[in-house]
Enzyme design. Structure first.
Site, PDB file in Angstrom:
ATOM      1  N   HIS A 269      29.343  37.473  36.231  1.00  0.00           N
ATOM      2  CA  HIS A 269      27.949  37.191  35.858  1.00  0.00           C
ATOM      3  C   HIS A 269      27.785  35.727  35.433  1.00  0.00           C
ATOM      4  CE1 HIS A 269      26.273  41.298  35.980  1.00  0.00           C
ATOM      5  NE2 HIS A 269      27.452  41.699  35.544  1.00  0.00           N
ATOM      6  N   ASP A 332      31.851  42.933  31.962  1.00  0.00           N
ATOM      7  CA  ASP A 332      31.529  44.023  32.881  1.00  0.00           C
ATOM      8  C   ASP A 332      31.374  43.512  34.300  1.00  0.00           C
ATOM      9  OD1 ASP A 332      29.188  42.618  32.223  1.00  0.00           O
ATOM     10  OD2 ASP A 332      27.940  44.298  32.858  1.00  0.00           O
ATOM     11  N   GLU A 333      31.489  44.410  35.243  1.00  0.00           N
ATOM     12  CA  GLU A 333      31.201  44.156  36.658  1.00  0.00           C
ATOM     13  C   GLU A 333      31.864  42.876  37.172  1.00  0.00           C
ATOM     14  OE1 GLU A 333      26.892  46.401  37.027  1.00  0.00           O
ATOM     15  OE2 GLU A 333      26.912  44.348  36.275  1.00  0.00           O
ATOM     16  N   ALA A 334      33.112  42.665  36.765  1.00  0.00           N
ATOM     17  CA  ALA A 334      33.870  41.479  37.223  1.00  0.00           C
ATOM     18  C   ALA A 334      34.570  41.813  38.533  1.00  0.00           C
ATOM     19  CB  ALA A 334      34.863  41.048  36.151  1.00  0.00           C
TER      20      ALA A 334
END
Length: 527
Positions: A269, A332-334
């Site tokens: 992100h 998150d969401e790496a």
């Protein structure tokens, strides 16, 4: 069914029965909803309450004086704020004086009242006075919020007699505001703080960076804000807060006993940062700024030492600006970072946070790597989350990592209420008002092995991919945020949809008075 404790012979203080047909307890259309007695209107529901006889209590009128106990200097601020708020609705003069005389409205701090804890209070009302007692300024502030709900809508009249002794269930009661996907000025964040604090929410988590924008000035890396902050989802000018604006929010929130938790998401992100500084990319090539809503495509370069100078300087400046306990580091969401690189990066990021004197908070994906001692994990899974993932979270909880619960299919305020909702997303399903309220935080992850003692509290995130103005923000947040407030504060025995929906309806006139654009859920009997 768990049923909210009821109180016999309570006086109806405000309003009359609605003339419009309202849904019954099953959510279907039914008889008109009568106005609730005073103590049964309170939201969040208090831990203990005992009303006096009907018609007893204190009459708030032209001669009322608000008294701040001079032996407790911290009471004056609360007394002044209470007077200001009541004057607006009542037109009463409400003189504020330093006095410990038990007449009028008396605010006092009793450092020996251990049973009230860090945020609890006691409110008593009789013919002579309304007395608010707390062990701390925070507790006194929450006593004032309860009194505001007990005062008739006209601003004058009878404050129901009785005693309320109230303490919160969870220490952490939070809301998150994403200003990265769509930029919001600091004034909007302050308005949100006011809306939250009156319902005893004590934390504002601010998502300051993402692929679409970087929203805080950083002296050591100035292009983050000047360039990385220059757009948002769908295009447009974006924006960024100056350090002074951020400080003003922190101070404003602290005056209302709300702690600001800033988040710089990493190692994913991060496209706004990568676009601002080529050296943060593994190939030394800066990508274009991003205005879409996909996730998981960006990553800081884990192998480069400049990456760690970057996070040290950014988090160092943020820590210096933030007097609160926590720095949120995302995690998150790496999806563009290998598991090995992710673990190595998060090890160093957590070390940076600790070196700057703060406690790290990260999304629960960190449980798949190596959470450092003391790191708080924020769980955002839902009914589709795998047993293996929940098991890792449970293992981290057993190792002593406190959990903040933000299940996406319950507390993500960017999820649509239903198919007719215009802003919002649906990847976690629809989240109507009842679904946001009607679940039990203490046992939510019990099947995975998480004890209630591991739950630090609850937080309702508001992501803004589809939300770009105040009206949409408030429409998606309210009234679901009031459910979060009750889940965080009220005892488990008070959680009952049939009674909650009536107390929620009683808040409608207050939200209208404050010009809050809220969703009028069809299964709530709004006044």
């Amino acid at each position: 069914m768990r049923v909210l404790r009821t109180f016999a012979a309570l006086l109806v203080l405000t309003g009359t029965a609605s003339c419009a047909a309202a849904p019954g307890d099953d959510g279907k259309p039914g008889a008109p909803a009568p106005a609730l007695p005073a103590y049964q209107r309170l939201l969040p529901a208090p831990a203990q309450a005992k009303s006096g006889a009907p018609g007893t209590g204190y009459v708030l009128g032209p001669g009322t004086v608000i008294r701040a106990d001079p032996s407790s200097p911290d009471t004056r601020e609360s007394a002044d704020r209470l007077a200001e708020q009541l004057r607006e609705s009542s037109g009463l003069s409400l003189l504020v004086v330093d006095s410990d005389q038990a007449e009028g409205i008396l605010l006092r701090i009793d450092g020996q009242a251990e049973e009230l804890g860090a945020e609890g209070y006691r409110l008593t009302s009789d013919a002579t006075a309304v007395t608010l007692t707390a062990r701390t300024p925070a507790g006194l502030f929450y006593a004032v919020q309860t009194l505001r709900q007990l005062v008739p809508a006209s601003g004058g009249g009878l404050v129901q007699g009785g005693t309320i002794t109230d303490t919160p269930r969870f220490a952490y009661r939070g809301a998150m505001l994403d200003i990265a996907r769509h930029y919001f000025p600091v004034g909007q964040a302050k308005r949100y703080v006011d809306q939250l604090a009156q319902y005893k929410v004590n934390t504002l988590h601010v998502h300051l960076s993402d692929d679409q924008g970087w929203r805080l000035a950083v002296d050591s890396w100035p292009r983050l804000a000047s360039y990385g902050g220059g757009t948002q989802v769908g295009g447009g000018p974006g924006g960024a807060w100056s350090k002074e604006e951020y400080r003003s929010l922190v101070s404003y929130a602290a005056e209302r006993h709300v702690e600001v938790v800033p988040e710089i998401d990493m190692p994913g992100h991060v496209n706004a940062a990568l676009a601002s500084y080529a050296e943060l990319n593994c190939d030394d090539k800066a990508p274009a700024r991003y205005t879409g809503i996909k996730v998981g495509f960006s990553s800081l370069c884990v192998a480069k030492e400049v990456t760690y100078r970057f996070i040290d300087e950014v988090l160092g400046e943020l820590a210096e600006l933030t007097p609160g306990r926590y720095l949120h580091i995302g995690g998150d969401e790496a999806h563009s970072t290998s598991a090995e690189d992710y673990a190595a990066f998060m090890d160093r990021a957590q070390e940076v946070v600790a070196r700057h004197g703060k406690t790290a908070v990260a999304w629960h994906q960190l449980s798949a790597a190596r959470p450092a001692a003391g790191t708080v994990l924020q769980y955002w899974g839902n009914t589709a989350t795998s047993a293996a993932e929940k098991g890792r979270v449970a293992a981290a909880a057993r190792d002593g990592h406190p959990l903040i619960l933000s299940p996406a299919d319950r507390l993500y305020l960017d999820m649509k209420y239903d198919v007719t909702t215009k802003p919002g997303l649906t990847w976690a399903g629809y989240v109507p008002v009842r679904r946001a309220y009607d679940w039990e935080p203490g046992t939510y992850l019990a099947a995975a092995g998480v004890a209630e003692s591991a739950v630090l509290g609850v937080e309702a995130p508001l992501w803004t991919e589809t939300i770009g103005n105040r009206a949409d923000l408030e429409f998606m947040a309210f009234p679901r945020m009031l459910g979060l407030a009750e889940l965080g504060w009220a005892p488990a025995a008070a959680h009952d949809w049939a009674s909650y929906r009536k107390r929620l309806a009683a808040q409608g006139p207050r939200l209208d008075e404050q010009r809050v654009t809220f969703y009028r859920a069809p299964d709530v009997p709004w006044s």
